[in-house]
Design a protein around this motif. Sequence first.
Motif, PDB file in Angstrom:
ATOM      1  N   ALA A 167       0.997  -1.012  -0.035  1.00 47.96           N
ATOM      2  CA  ALA A 167      -0.050  -0.054   0.061  1.00 47.96           C
ATOM      3  C   ALA A 167       0.776   1.169  -0.112  1.00 47.96           C
ATOM      4  CB  ALA A 167      -1.146  -0.012   1.048  1.00 47.96           C
ATOM      5  N   PHE A 168       0.169   2.366   0.093  1.00 44.91           N
ATOM      6  CA  PHE A 168       0.841   3.657  -0.165  1.00 44.91           C
ATOM      7  C   PHE A 168       1.811   4.233   1.052  1.00 44.91           C
ATOM      8  CE2 PHE A 168      -0.714   7.705  -2.462  1.00 44.91           C
ATOM      9  CZ  PHE A 168       0.681   8.211  -2.472  1.00 44.91           C
ATOM     10  N   GLU A 169       1.477   3.556   2.257  1.00 48.42           N
ATOM     11  CA  GLU A 169       2.176   4.211   3.574  1.00 48.42           C
ATOM     12  C   GLU A 169       3.322   3.268   3.891  1.00 48.42           C
ATOM     13  OE1 GLU A 169      -0.618   3.148   3.110  1.00 48.42           O
ATOM     14  OE2 GLU A 169      -1.062   1.719   4.658  1.00 48.42           O
ATOM     15  N   ASN A 170       3.488   2.050   3.152  1.00 51.17           N
ATOM     16  CA  ASN A 170       4.444   1.236   3.788  1.00 51.17           C
ATOM     17  C   ASN A 170       5.623   0.605   3.127  1.00 51.17           C
ATOM     18  OD1 ASN A 170       2.656  -0.164   2.366  1.00 51.17           O
ATOM     19  ND2 ASN A 170       1.926  -1.427   4.001  1.00 51.17           N
ATOM     20  N   ALA A 171       6.214   1.284   2.167  1.00 50.26           N
ATOM     21  CA  ALA A 171       7.291   0.926   1.383  1.00 50.26           C
ATOM     22  C   ALA A 171       8.559   0.488   2.067  1.00 50.26           C
ATOM     23  CB  ALA A 171       7.767   1.928   0.302  1.00 50.26           C
ATOM     24  N   ALA A 172       8.674   1.424   3.291  1.00 48.89           N
ATOM     25  CA  ALA A 172       9.709   1.342   4.226  1.00 48.89           C
ATOM     26  C   ALA A 172       9.467   0.068   5.134  1.00 48.89           C
ATOM     27  CB  ALA A 172      10.036   2.610   5.239  1.00 48.89           C
ATOM     28  N   ALA A 173       8.216  -0.134   5.591  1.00 48.75           N
ATOM     29  CA  ALA A 173       7.651  -1.297   6.483  1.00 48.75           C
ATOM     30  C   ALA A 173       7.875  -2.585   5.540  1.00 48.75           C
ATOM     31  CB  ALA A 173       6.257  -0.961   6.984  1.00 48.75           C
ATOM     32  N   ASN A 174       7.553  -2.658   4.543  1.00 48.14           N
ATOM     33  CA  ASN A 174       7.764  -3.583   3.431  1.00 48.14           C
ATOM     34  C   ASN A 174       9.366  -4.094   3.478  1.00 48.14           C
ATOM     35  OD1 ASN A 174       5.115  -3.958   2.516  1.00 48.14           O
ATOM     36  ND2 ASN A 174       5.651  -3.082   0.593  1.00 48.14           N
ATOM     37  N   ALA A 175      10.056  -2.871   3.290  1.00 50.24           N
ATOM     38  CA  ALA A 175      11.642  -3.362   3.168  1.00 50.24           C
ATOM     39  C   ALA A 175      12.121  -4.010   4.659  1.00 50.24           C
ATOM     40  CB  ALA A 175      12.315  -1.999   2.789  1.00 50.24           C
ATOM     41  N   SER A 176      11.515  -3.496   5.686  1.00 53.65           N
ATOM     42  CA  SER A 176      12.046  -4.006   6.959  1.00 53.65           C
ATOM     43  C   SER A 176      11.613  -5.513   6.879  1.00 53.65           C
ATOM     44  CB  SER A 176      11.578  -3.042   8.071  1.00 53.65           C
ATOM     45  OG  SER A 176      10.677  -2.162   7.516  1.00 53.65           O
ATOM     46  N   GLY A 177      10.439  -5.819   6.658  1.00 57.25           N
ATOM     47  CA  GLY A 177      10.020  -7.212   6.701  1.00 57.25           C
ATOM     48  C   GLY A 177      10.714  -8.089   5.822  1.00 57.25           C
ATOM     49  N   ILE A 178      11.034  -7.506   4.536  1.00 61.57           N
ATOM     50  CA  ILE A 178      11.842  -8.252   3.625  1.00 61.57           C
ATOM     51  C   ILE A 178      13.215  -8.611   4.311  1.00 61.57           C
ATOM     52  CG2 ILE A 178      12.946  -8.445   1.559  1.00 61.57           C
ATOM     53  CD1 ILE A 178      10.579  -6.721   0.480  1.00 61.57           C
ATOM     54  N   GLU A 179      13.805  -7.741   4.686  1.00 57.13           N
ATOM     55  CA  GLU A 179      15.017  -7.774   5.319  1.00 57.13           C
ATOM     56  C   GLU A 179      15.092  -8.539   6.447  1.00 57.13           C
ATOM     57  OE1 GLU A 179      18.724  -6.053   7.595  1.00 57.13           O
ATOM     58  OE2 GLU A 179      16.378  -6.146   8.084  1.00 57.13           O
ATOM     59  N   SER A 180      14.089  -8.458   7.499  1.00 64.29           N
ATOM     60  CA  SER A 180      14.103  -9.324   8.570  1.00 64.29           C
ATOM     61  C   SER A 180      13.955 -10.914   8.222  1.00 64.29           C
ATOM     62  CB  SER A 180      13.003  -8.930   9.467  1.00 64.29           C
ATOM     63  OG  SER A 180      13.282  -7.609   9.846  1.00 64.29           O
ATOM     64  N   ALA A 181      13.225 -11.116   7.285  1.00 66.93           N
ATOM     65  CA  ALA A 181      12.880 -12.491   6.621  1.00 66.93           C
ATOM     66  C   ALA A 181      13.984 -13.018   5.979  1.00 66.93           C
ATOM     67  CB  ALA A 181      11.527 -12.520   5.413  1.00 66.93           C
ATOM     68  N   ILE A 182      14.985 -12.288   5.495  1.00 72.31           N
ATOM     69  CA  ILE A 182      16.041 -12.805   4.694  1.00 72.31           C
ATOM     70  C   ILE A 182      17.062 -13.399   5.679  1.00 72.31           C
ATOM     71  CG2 ILE A 182      18.136 -12.084   3.634  1.00 72.31           C
ATOM     72  CD1 ILE A 182      16.110 -10.317   1.891  1.00 72.31           C
ATOM     73  N   LYS A 183      16.870 -12.528   6.981  1.00 72.62           N
ATOM     74  CA  LYS A 183      17.835 -12.591   8.230  1.00 72.62           C
ATOM     75  C   LYS A 183      17.469 -13.967   8.603  1.00 72.62           C
ATOM     76  CE  LYS A 183      19.025  -8.550  10.139  1.00 72.62           C
ATOM     77  NZ  LYS A 183      18.702  -7.529  11.299  1.00 72.62           N
ATOM     78  N   VAL A 184      16.161 -14.239   8.914  1.00 73.08           N
ATOM     79  CA  VAL A 184      15.719 -15.381   9.664  1.00 73.08           C
ATOM     80  C   VAL A 184      15.967 -16.764   8.867  1.00 73.08           C
ATOM     81  CG1 VAL A 184      13.458 -16.630  10.271  1.00 73.08           C
ATOM     82  CG2 VAL A 184      13.958 -14.251  10.872  1.00 73.08           C
ATOM     83  N   LEU A 185      15.653 -16.550   7.529  1.00 76.01           N
ATOM     84  CA  LEU A 185      15.735 -17.535   6.696  1.00 76.01           C
ATOM     85  C   LEU A 185      17.542 -18.094   6.492  1.00 76.01           C
ATOM     86  CD1 LEU A 185      13.780 -16.628   3.515  1.00 76.01           C
ATOM     87  CD2 LEU A 185      13.295 -18.623   5.129  1.00 76.01           C
ATOM     88  N   ARG A 186      18.175 -17.002   6.653  1.00 73.36           N
ATOM     89  CA  ARG A 186      19.538 -17.222   6.502  1.00 73.36           C
ATOM     90  C   ARG A 186      20.129 -17.906   7.920  1.00 73.36           C
ATOM     91  NH1 ARG A 186      23.373 -15.188   3.075  1.00 73.36           N
ATOM     92  NH2 ARG A 186      22.152 -13.385   2.554  1.00 73.36           N
ATOM     93  N   LYS A 187      19.503 -17.659   9.029  1.00 72.78           N
ATOM     94  CA  LYS A 187      19.589 -18.065  10.324  1.00 72.78           C
ATOM     95  C   LYS A 187      19.350 -19.644  10.268  1.00 72.78           C
ATOM     96  CE  LYS A 187      19.426 -15.375  14.129  1.00 72.78           C
ATOM     97  NZ  LYS A 187      18.538 -14.567  15.138  1.00 72.78           N
ATOM     98  N   LYS A 188      18.164 -19.859   9.636  1.00 71.63           N
ATOM     99  CA  LYS A 188      17.806 -21.347   9.523  1.00 71.63           C
ATOM    100  C   LYS A 188      18.222 -22.173   8.647  1.00 71.63           C
ATOM    101  CE  LYS A 188      13.094 -20.599  11.351  1.00 71.63           C
ATOM    102  NZ  LYS A 188      11.519 -20.694  11.017  1.00 71.63           N
ATOM    103  N   GLY A 189      19.293 -21.615   7.705  1.00 68.31           N
ATOM    104  CA  GLY A 189      20.085 -22.202   6.693  1.00 68.31           C
ATOM    105  C   GLY A 189      19.244 -22.405   5.486  1.00 68.31           C
TER     106      GLY A 189
END
Lengths: 322, 94
Positions: A76-98
Amino acid sequence: MDSEKWGFTVKDIVEKPDLFMSGHRACAGCAPAIVMRLIMKAVRGPTIVTTATGCMEIVSTLYPYTSWAVPWLHTAFENAAANASGIESAIKVLRKKGRIKGEHVDVIAIAGDGGTYDIGFQALSGAVERGHDFLFVLYDNEAYMNTGIQRSGGTPLGAATTTSPAGQVIPGKLEPKKPIADIMAAHEIPYVATASPYYWRDLITKARKGLEVEGPAFLHVFAPCPRGWRSDSAKSIELSRLAVETCIFPLWECIRGEYQLSAPSKVIAIEPQRKKPVKEYLAMQGRFRHLFTSKYENLIDEIQRITDQRWQNLLKKCGITS
Amino acid sequence: MTSKEEEKSWKEISIAAVCWKPSTDFLTGDWKTFKPVRDLGKCIRCLLCVMFCPDGAIHWIAEKGDIEFDYNYCKGCGICANECPTKAIEMKIE
């Protein structure tokens, strides 16, 4: 390769495949589209892009077509930065889990001035405060161009828009432009910069630097819109040059709170006679047409005064006193 | 736009509306009124037009060592003609 050693040539850039592909439905002469193309030339590896609602989202992804040759997300309009934080956190978790290995994944959030100055500001401020590692690109066409040219926090003083129409009552927008890049620099994030598509080498280098730093980076890119600015479609790039030459949009970088001028603006700081009057820039745009009538003439001086004052303040911040 | 045969019902549309077609399938060249024409003698191959084209409609062909206009996508905005340092590009009515 990091940006210090990345001495790219024109051929390196033109031979790199376009990750923002042809066939998008941007208007003829759209500078934001040029900005998207140039930004996507700066990526260094796997990249995920997320875009807030705005012209560039609408023109690039008309269902079922997409112009993005990289994974791309819109909510949506208001959350480009929130999306980016979510994506970045998801990548971090996936990396941790291998689940993912190998290269670093770059995250780029893109929004227009409406999605940054006004609607998306809380999400952006929160995301950079939490310190997520992403590059936020603001393409600033100075109004809500996607929904029909309504004024935004980024619209300059005196510009006529559909919600601040110039006429008998008001001379266009009454308030000056919000200094968004300074506000982001005040968040003390690792990298803040302003760029203009005419200085494409500067723009690409800054985008790359923003991707390289650990933590949030903010890139404010000037992007003329021929439709909303009532300017000639062939003059978009010329306007982005004039904005720098008149010091309406000076180019600088702020690395961890340290301000420094970029080359095109530094030249003007060293030789002040090169600084052009804002009148030259205003005269090329229909949205400032009313300022050239006797009724609102004084507003040009006011715009010049604000521009000069902001320029002097910037010189002080960069440690240059004249 | 999608043709009638291609239109899908809501049951067949991808979850979360994933766009699956590249936009290069959609030709935007028919928007233009003016088209860029280049004077080969004046062109110095600085590639600024390639850099500044909003539509990616000017390609650098490495084998030929020259540029090529892709009129399938060119919208005729005239930025290439305006920015050309040697004024080698002229916008002509199509």
